[in-house]
Design a protein around this motif. Structure first.
Motif, PDB file in Angstrom:
ATOM      1  N   ARG A 185       0.772  -1.297  -0.407  1.00 23.51           N
ATOM      2  CA  ARG A 185       0.060   0.078  -0.116  1.00 23.51           C
ATOM      3  C   ARG A 185       0.727   1.336   0.016  1.00 23.51           C
ATOM      4  NH1 ARG A 185      -5.361  -0.703   0.762  1.00 23.51           N
ATOM      5  NH2 ARG A 185      -5.574   1.460   1.555  1.00 23.51           N
ATOM      6  N   GLY A 186       2.049   0.902  -0.116  1.00 27.20           N
ATOM      7  CA  GLY A 186       3.051   2.140  -0.274  1.00 27.20           C
ATOM      8  C   GLY A 186       3.416   2.799   0.837  1.00 27.20           C
ATOM      9  N   LYS A 187       3.279   2.049   2.204  1.00 26.58           N
ATOM     10  CA  LYS A 187       4.014   2.706   3.475  1.00 26.58           C
ATOM     11  C   LYS A 187       5.317   2.149   3.527  1.00 26.58           C
ATOM     12  CE  LYS A 187       1.687   2.095   7.201  1.00 26.58           C
ATOM     13  NZ  LYS A 187       0.922   1.357   8.196  1.00 26.58           N
ATOM     14  N   ARG A 188       6.177   3.355   4.266  1.00 27.45           N
ATOM     15  CA  ARG A 188       7.519   2.881   4.496  1.00 27.45           C
ATOM     16  C   ARG A 188       7.649   1.961   5.455  1.00 27.45           C
ATOM     17  NH1 ARG A 188       9.505   8.630   7.401  1.00 27.45           N
ATOM     18  NH2 ARG A 188       7.687   8.709   8.960  1.00 27.45           N
ATOM     19  N   ILE A 189       8.711   1.284   5.480  1.00 33.24           N
ATOM     20  CA  ILE A 189       9.106   0.321   6.395  1.00 33.24           C
ATOM     21  C   ILE A 189      10.493   0.877   7.028  1.00 33.24           C
ATOM     22  CG2 ILE A 189       9.729  -1.998   7.263  1.00 33.24           C
ATOM     23  CD1 ILE A 189       8.260  -2.936   4.604  1.00 33.24           C
ATOM     24  N   ILE A 190      10.271   1.855   8.056  1.00 39.36           N
ATOM     25  CA  ILE A 190      11.370   2.446   8.443  1.00 39.36           C
ATOM     26  C   ILE A 190      12.364   1.573   9.484  1.00 39.36           C
ATOM     27  CG2 ILE A 190      10.537   3.399  10.899  1.00 39.36           C
ATOM     28  CD1 ILE A 190      11.833   6.097  10.010  1.00 39.36           C
ATOM     29  N   CYS A 191      11.878   0.404   9.930  1.00 39.81           N
ATOM     30  CA  CYS A 191      12.862  -0.070  10.651  1.00 39.81           C
ATOM     31  C   CYS A 191      12.267  -1.930  10.707  1.00 39.81           C
ATOM     32  CB  CYS A 191      12.708   0.143  12.102  1.00 39.81           C
ATOM     33  SG  CYS A 191      13.916  -0.865  13.298  1.00 39.81           S
ATOM     34  N   LYS A 192      13.256  -2.540  10.145  1.00 41.47           N
ATOM     35  CA  LYS A 192      12.865  -4.219  10.069  1.00 41.47           C
ATOM     36  C   LYS A 192      13.743  -4.524  11.233  1.00 41.47           C
ATOM     37  CE  LYS A 192      11.853  -4.947   5.451  1.00 41.47           C
ATOM     38  NZ  LYS A 192      12.402  -5.868   4.042  1.00 41.47           N
ATOM     39  N   GLN A 193      12.940  -4.794  12.296  1.00 36.33           N
ATOM     40  CA  GLN A 193      13.564  -5.356  13.768  1.00 36.33           C
ATOM     41  C   GLN A 193      13.213  -6.674  13.913  1.00 36.33           C
ATOM     42  OE1 GLN A 193      15.495  -6.071  15.985  1.00 36.33           O
ATOM     43  NE2 GLN A 193      15.666  -3.524  16.828  1.00 36.33           N
ATOM     44  N   PHE A 194      14.420  -7.597  13.892  1.00 32.46           N
ATOM     45  CA  PHE A 194      14.086  -9.031  13.907  1.00 32.46           C
ATOM     46  C   PHE A 194      14.467  -9.629  15.544  1.00 32.46           C
ATOM     47  CE2 PHE A 194      14.908  -8.305   9.668  1.00 32.46           C
ATOM     48  CZ  PHE A 194      13.878  -9.076   8.868  1.00 32.46           C
ATOM     49  N   LEU A 195      14.756  -8.771  16.222  1.00 34.09           N
ATOM     50  CA  LEU A 195      14.872  -9.107  17.678  1.00 34.09           C
ATOM     51  C   LEU A 195      13.658  -8.917  18.210  1.00 34.09           C
ATOM     52  CD1 LEU A 195      18.381  -7.240  18.472  1.00 34.09           C
ATOM     53  CD2 LEU A 195      17.919  -9.654  17.809  1.00 34.09           C
ATOM     54  N   ASP A 196      13.390  -9.767  19.432  1.00 35.43           N
ATOM     55  CA  ASP A 196      12.147  -9.584  20.178  1.00 35.43           C
ATOM     56  C   ASP A 196      12.516  -8.605  21.308  1.00 35.43           C
ATOM     57  OD1 ASP A 196      10.049  -9.963  21.943  1.00 35.43           O
ATOM     58  OD2 ASP A 196      10.347 -12.018  22.025  1.00 35.43           O
ATOM     59  N   VAL A 197      12.153  -7.289  20.899  1.00 35.38           N
ATOM     60  CA  VAL A 197      12.178  -5.882  21.646  1.00 35.38           C
ATOM     61  C   VAL A 197      11.419  -6.001  22.985  1.00 35.38           C
ATOM     62  CG1 VAL A 197      11.725  -3.766  21.770  1.00 35.38           C
ATOM     63  CG2 VAL A 197      12.599  -4.945  19.503  1.00 35.38           C
ATOM     64  N   GLU A 198      10.235  -6.683  22.904  1.00 35.37           N
ATOM     65  CA  GLU A 198       9.397  -6.919  23.911  1.00 35.37           C
ATOM     66  C   GLU A 198      10.080  -7.371  25.183  1.00 35.37           C
ATOM     67  OE1 GLU A 198       6.660  -5.579  25.248  1.00 35.37           O
ATOM     68  OE2 GLU A 198       6.428  -4.077  23.611  1.00 35.37           O
ATOM     69  N   LYS A 199      10.572  -8.792  24.705  1.00 35.96           N
ATOM     70  CA  LYS A 199      11.397  -9.623  25.652  1.00 35.96           C
ATOM     71  C   LYS A 199      12.617  -8.882  26.411  1.00 35.96           C
ATOM     72  CE  LYS A 199      13.435 -14.368  25.988  1.00 35.96           C
ATOM     73  NZ  LYS A 199      13.842 -15.384  25.170  1.00 35.96           N
ATOM     74  N   ILE A 200      13.121  -7.983  25.654  1.00 39.37           N
ATOM     75  CA  ILE A 200      14.532  -7.434  26.014  1.00 39.37           C
ATOM     76  C   ILE A 200      13.884  -6.457  27.094  1.00 39.37           C
ATOM     77  CG2 ILE A 200      16.202  -5.897  25.273  1.00 39.37           C
ATOM     78  CD1 ILE A 200      16.509  -7.530  22.609  1.00 39.37           C
ATOM     79  N   ARG A 201      12.984  -5.774  26.490  1.00 35.85           N
ATOM     80  CA  ARG A 201      12.437  -4.638  27.428  1.00 35.85           C
ATOM     81  C   ARG A 201      11.960  -5.301  28.934  1.00 35.85           C
ATOM     82  NH1 ARG A 201      10.070   0.281  26.845  1.00 35.85           N
ATOM     83  NH2 ARG A 201       9.977   0.108  24.336  1.00 35.85           N
ATOM     84  N   ALA A 202      11.336  -6.353  28.761  1.00 32.25           N
ATOM     85  CA  ALA A 202      10.810  -6.769  29.985  1.00 32.25           C
ATOM     86  C   ALA A 202      11.973  -7.217  30.929  1.00 32.25           C
ATOM     87  CB  ALA A 202       9.850  -8.030  29.952  1.00 32.25           C
ATOM     88  N   GLN A 203      13.047  -7.834  30.220  1.00 35.83           N
ATOM     89  CA  GLN A 203      14.131  -8.130  31.095  1.00 35.83           C
ATOM     90  C   GLN A 203      15.013  -7.025  31.659  1.00 35.83           C
ATOM     91  OE1 GLN A 203      16.582 -10.272  28.016  1.00 35.83           O
ATOM     92  NE2 GLN A 203      15.764 -12.197  28.228  1.00 35.83           N
ATOM     93  N   LYS A 204      14.999  -6.047  30.858  1.00 30.85           N
ATOM     94  CA  LYS A 204      15.698  -4.526  31.596  1.00 30.85           C
ATOM     95  C   LYS A 204      14.772  -4.251  32.704  1.00 30.85           C
ATOM     96  CE  LYS A 204      18.426  -2.441  29.734  1.00 30.85           C
ATOM     97  NZ  LYS A 204      20.114  -2.196  30.038  1.00 30.85           N
ATOM     98  N   GLU A 205      13.340  -4.391  32.544  1.00 34.02           N
ATOM     99  CA  GLU A 205      12.595  -4.050  33.669  1.00 34.02           C
ATOM    100  C   GLU A 205      12.923  -4.563  34.932  1.00 34.02           C
ATOM    101  OE1 GLU A 205       8.881  -3.672  31.978  1.00 34.02           O
ATOM    102  OE2 GLU A 205       8.954  -2.035  31.097  1.00 34.02           O
ATOM    103  N   ARG A 206      12.873  -5.990  34.833  1.00 32.13           N
ATOM    104  CA  ARG A 206      12.880  -7.024  35.877  1.00 32.13           C
ATOM    105  C   ARG A 206      14.318  -6.672  36.469  1.00 32.13           C
ATOM    106  NH1 ARG A 206      10.556 -10.638  32.463  1.00 32.13           N
ATOM    107  NH2 ARG A 206      12.398 -11.681  31.589  1.00 32.13           N
ATOM    108  N   GLN A 207      15.655  -6.514  35.801  1.00 32.58           N
ATOM    109  CA  GLN A 207      16.796  -6.176  36.410  1.00 32.58           C
ATOM    110  C   GLN A 207      16.845  -4.970  37.144  1.00 32.58           C
ATOM    111  OE1 GLN A 207      19.565  -5.978  32.912  1.00 32.58           O
ATOM    112  NE2 GLN A 207      19.369  -8.272  32.436  1.00 32.58           N
ATOM    113  N   GLU A 208      16.214  -3.913  36.505  1.00 31.33           N
ATOM    114  CA  GLU A 208      16.365  -2.434  37.286  1.00 31.33           C
ATOM    115  C   GLU A 208      15.230  -2.333  38.478  1.00 31.33           C
ATOM    116  OE1 GLU A 208      14.517  -0.025  34.235  1.00 31.33           O
ATOM    117  OE2 GLU A 208      16.521  -0.111  32.956  1.00 31.33           O
ATOM    118  N   SER A 209      14.410  -3.471  38.577  1.00 28.29           N
ATOM    119  CA  SER A 209      13.544  -3.472  39.718  1.00 28.29           C
ATOM    120  C   SER A 209      14.241  -4.331  40.943  1.00 28.29           C
ATOM    121  CB  SER A 209      11.989  -3.934  39.359  1.00 28.29           C
ATOM    122  OG  SER A 209      12.007  -5.290  38.938  1.00 28.29           O
ATOM    123  N   ALA A 210      15.010  -5.200  40.184  1.00 25.23           N
ATOM    124  CA  ALA A 210      15.459  -6.130  41.395  1.00 25.23           C
ATOM    125  C   ALA A 210      16.468  -5.447  42.520  1.00 25.23           C
ATOM    126  CB  ALA A 210      16.580  -7.312  40.574  1.00 25.23           C
TER     127      ALA A 210
END
Length: 466
Positions: free
Chosen positions: A441-466
């Motif tokens: 449909r002509g939309k740009r794909i500004i970032c092709k992110q193949f890492l699990d960002v949600e998982k990484i974010r959750a891990q960081k939050e757990r580390q910071e709250s520990a």
């Protein structure tokens, strides 16, 4: 079925008609009042929206409360997955006694929607119609809506567009949507008479055909531009490249369907200094809608309930009696000041919407870097770049594709600018290409992110709250 539902179901047939026939039929159909075309639901939602916007604070809070309760009861009665989730979390619709109680109910992720789709929708009230998210990275997420949901969407979009003076069927240049070019006939535009849009092909905006496309658009005489931010920016860049003046008589520009960064808005305002710029925020699931004309986004509380939880936008749908969404984690993130209804966390306004989870890069030490950070025009020669795309498959390493068919961009400066913005932790590998592919449909794909960002974010939050 309404006229609009029938036409939408057979739109591919209509699109295939020769332009003269399409112009005749489309103009005739477009002249029919929206209340007739979209049926009874259009009038209902228009009245509800107007009453809500004119209501006092107590009326608005009561309205939102009743709509959330209606959604909870429907889900608890007819949707097996919510029945199970509510039971697991020890909650029921009876526990929703105030707006802030929505936080007691479990969230639902896109992964859950994919894995439990058959338990998340029903046909007890309306026939489900399949829809799909954009899916620019992975397999698109499938979900269901009722066919008449388009009536509500039309009501709210038209209302939002009036904020910059637009009236339905005002001549508008459309820079988004389906591909309409016929290269073998040297045609890269199409007139859509129903909404009085003149479409230009997004796939040819950055080509030598642009001056011809520009003249066709100018002859149409649009007063508004409605498009993807990337397409509007391409139009501006190519106008400058060929020494063409801004289209005359442009009163407003509506940006939609992509994250729009502050620097990009400033570029658009500079090129069209007399035009008002409106950024539309919504999604395919139709469980949030808002707009920005000044320095923040206004969320329309009669449309759906939106919350900001740990920075992420979480939504609860109204009026979806096929596949309701309750505390759906959108993957979009909001920043800046948030104003809310009463003592709840249901948002009235947010400062900015940065984009989806996939629009984050991951450093070597698992820091998350927003693509918003990477769009600082003070460091990158944005006006010399037709398009840019970030690709990441491992932490700390990002491939950057720069669309530059004329080889005018200084790759060394682009790389230096990126490192200056991020400081350290990411090795940018810049590659110049002739063209970066967009979605169908002509939309740009500004970032092709193949890492699990949600998982990484959750891990960081757990580390910071520990």
């Amino acid at each position: 079925m309404t006229f609009e539902e029938i036409l939408h179901a057979y739109r591919s047939v209509y699109y295939s008609f020769p332009q003269p026939l399409k112009t005749f039929l489309g103009s005739l159909y477009g002249s029919i009042p929206l209340e007739i075309r979209f049926g009874r639901q259009f009038g209902i939602h228009k009245k509800l929206l107007e009453k809500f916007e004119n209501g006092d604070e107590q009326y608005k809070q009561d309205y939102i409360y009743n709509k959330i309760l209606e959604t909870l009861i429907f889900a608890e009665t007819y949707i097996p997955y919510y029945q199970k989730k509510f039971k697991e979390h020890g909650v029921s619709s009876r526990d929703f006694k105030a707006l802030e109680d929505i936080g007691k109910f479990p969230t639902i992720s896109k992964l859950e929607m994919k894995e439990h789709l058959d338990e998340l929708y029903t046909d007890v009230r309306y026939k489900p119609v399949a829809h799909y998210t954009g899916g620019s990275l992975t397999t698109p997420t499938k979900f269901y809506l009722a066919a008449n949901s388009r009536a509500k969407e039309k009501v709210y979009n038209n209302y939002i567009f009036t904020k910059i003076g637009y009236k339905y069927r005002t001549p508008t240049l459309l820079l988004k949507g389906r591909e309409i070019s016929v290269p073998e006939k040297d045609i890269y535009w199409e007139y859509e008479p129903i909404d009085n849009y003149f479409l230009l092909s997004n796939n040819y905006l950055n080509s030598e055909k642009f001056p011809l496309m520009y003249e066709k658009a100018k002859a149409f005489g649009p007063k508004f531009i409605f498009g993807y931010p990337s397409a509007v920016l391409s139009f501006i860049k190519m106008s400058r490249r060929f020494g063409l003046e801004p289209l005359p008589n442009i009163e407003g520009i509506i940006l939609a369907s992509e994250t729009c960064y502050p620097d990009e808005v400033e570029i658009i305002k500079e090129f069209f200094p007399k035009a008002k710029v409106l950024s539309l925020y919504g999604n395919s699931e139709r469980d949030v809608i808002g707009y920005r004309v000044s320095d923040h986004y206004n969320l329309l509380g009669s449309y759906a309930a939106m919350r900001v939880v740990d920075g992420e936008i979480v939504t609860t749908s109204f009026d979806n009696f096929v596949m309701p969404f309750i505390n759906r984690r959108s993957g979009d993130y909001a920043t800046g000041e948030v104003t809310t209804y009463g003592s709840s966390d249901i948002a009235k306004t947010v400062g900015n919407i940065e984009g989806r989870t996939k629009d984050f890069l991951v450093s070597e030490d698992n820091r998350l870097v927003s693509i918003t950070t990477m769009c600082g025009g003070q460091h990158l020669p944005l006006m010399d770049i037709d398009a840019i795309q970030y690709i990441q498959e491992e932490p700390g390493v990002v491939t950057v594709l720069v669309e530059d068919p004329d080889h005018r961009v200084d790759v060394v400066k682009v790389k230096e600018g990126m490192h200056k913005l991020v400081r350290d932790g990411i090795d940018f590998k810049v590659k110049v290409v002739d063209k970066i592919d967009k979605t169908y449909r002509g939309k740009r794909i500004i970032c092709k992110q193949f890492l699990d960002v949600e998982k990484i974010r959750a891990q960081k939050e757990r580390q910071e709250s520990a």
